[in-house]
Design an enzyme around this catalytic site. Sequence first.
Site, PDB file in Angstrom:
ATOM      1  CG  ASP A 169      -2.078   0.884   0.854  1.00 16.82           C
ATOM      2  OD1 ASP A 169      -3.173   0.164   1.351  1.00 16.82           O
ATOM      3  OD2 ASP A 169      -1.665   2.473   1.362  1.00 16.82           O
ATOM      4  CB  ILE A 170       1.073   3.645  -2.296  1.00 15.00           C
ATOM      5  CG1 ILE A 170       2.495   5.240  -2.855  1.00 15.00           C
ATOM      6  CG2 ILE A 170       0.181   5.040  -2.366  1.00 15.00           C
ATOM      7  CD1 ILE A 170       3.360   3.708  -3.258  1.00 15.00           C
ATOM      8  CD  GLU A 213      -7.930   5.822  -1.287  1.00 13.27           C
ATOM      9  OE1 GLU A 213      -8.021   5.664   0.083  1.00 13.27           O
ATOM     10  OE2 GLU A 213      -6.816   5.754  -1.750  1.00 13.27           O
ATOM     11  CG  HIS A 234      -8.225  -2.996  -2.302  1.00  9.61           C
ATOM     12  ND1 HIS A 234      -9.058  -2.299  -2.911  1.00  9.61           N
ATOM     13  CD2 HIS A 234      -7.691  -2.131  -0.981  1.00  9.61           C
ATOM     14  CE1 HIS A 234      -9.629  -1.482  -2.505  1.00  9.61           C
ATOM     15  NE2 HIS A 234      -8.821  -1.196  -1.162  1.00  9.61           N
ATOM     16  CG  HIS A 246      -6.003  -2.898   3.763  1.00 12.21           C
ATOM     17  ND1 HIS A 246      -5.651  -1.761   3.188  1.00 12.21           N
ATOM     18  CD2 HIS A 246      -7.449  -2.811   3.257  1.00 12.21           C
ATOM     19  CE1 HIS A 246      -6.568  -0.802   2.678  1.00 12.21           C
ATOM     20  NE2 HIS A 246      -7.887  -0.964   2.702  1.00 12.21           N
TER      21      HIS A 246
HETATM   22  P1  AMP Z   1     -10.055   1.186   0.966  1.00 14.13           P
HETATM   23  O1  AMP Z   1     -10.674   1.480  -1.383  1.00 14.13           O
HETATM   24  O2  AMP Z   1     -10.408   2.106   1.304  1.00 14.13           O
HETATM   25  O3  AMP Z   1     -10.257   0.067   0.643  1.00 14.13           O
HETATM   26  O4  AMP Z   1      -8.194   2.100   0.714  1.00 14.13           O
HETATM   27  C1  AMP Z   1      -7.765   2.025  -1.021  1.00 14.13           C
HETATM   28  C2  AMP Z   1      -6.021   1.374  -0.687  1.00 14.13           C
HETATM   29  O5  AMP Z   1      -5.389   1.695  -1.260  1.00 14.13           O
HETATM   30  C3  AMP Z   1      -5.829   2.753   0.571  1.00 14.13           C
HETATM   31  O6  AMP Z   1      -4.732   1.954   2.058  1.00 14.13           O
HETATM   32  C4  AMP Z   1      -4.010   3.283  -0.872  1.00 14.13           C
HETATM   33  O7  AMP Z   1      -3.718   3.676   0.050  1.00 14.13           O
HETATM   34  C5  AMP Z   1      -4.128   2.191  -1.384  1.00 14.13           C
HETATM   35  N1  AMP Z   1      -3.837   2.401  -2.737  1.00 14.13           N
HETATM   36  C6  AMP Z   1      -4.629   3.677  -3.815  1.00 14.13           C
HETATM   37  N2  AMP Z   1      -3.689   4.197  -4.660  1.00 14.13           N
HETATM   38  C7  AMP Z   1      -2.949   2.778  -4.639  1.00 14.13           C
HETATM   39  C8  AMP Z   1      -1.843   2.457  -5.603  1.00 14.13           C
HETATM   40  N3  AMP Z   1      -1.642   3.278  -6.774  1.00 14.13           N
HETATM   41  N4  AMP Z   1      -0.124   1.593  -5.438  1.00 14.13           N
HETATM   42  C9  AMP Z   1      -0.555   1.559  -3.534  1.00 14.13           C
HETATM   43  N5  AMP Z   1      -1.504   0.966  -2.805  1.00 14.13           N
HETATM   44  C10 AMP Z   1      -2.834   2.684  -3.343  1.00 14.13           C
END
Ligand code: AMP
Length: 129
Positions: A29-30, A88, A93, A95
């Site tokens: 995760d970035i 988001e 995905h 975590h």
């Molecule tokens: P959520 O959809 O709320 O479960 O969160 C989406 C996750 O994706 C967040 O923790 C972001 O930091 C992560 N994220 C978004 N864009 C990227 C990326 N380009 N590379 C890695 N992680 C990402």
Amino acid sequence: MASIFTKIINGDIPSYKIAEDEYNFAFLDINPNAKGHTLCVPKKEVDKIMDLDEESYMRLMAFSRKVGVALEKAVPCKRVGMSVIGLEVPHVHVHLIPLQSMANATFQHKEELTKEEFEAVAEAIRAHL
Ligand code: AMP
């Protein structure tokens, strides 16, 4: 339009890759809750986890377990927590988060890592796969 995670899986956007099989892909995760925070993503682009067919769901869980076991060996922590949010990015995905305390699980506190730190932790996790 392809999700940001599909673009990562296809190599159109860079990521700190951890693992890949025929059906799933894992990368750091970035914007991590803690160092080593990893995302496990099915290659098939589905928005919500409960909309995955059972086979894809079970494959994703088995893949996440494999990555999580390696993560727990690679990163000192009390345990690896697992959560699915998806508010988001509309592409399923899981975590995987190394936990020292509840704060790491809340998504309120973020850790800033340098490129070198991302690369080092990715390599450490891969070494335990
Ligand atoms: P959520 O959809 O709320 O479960 O969160 C989406 C996750 O994706 C967040 O923790 C972001 O930091 C992560 N994220 C978004 N864009 C990227 C990326 N380009 N590379 C890695 N992680 C990402």
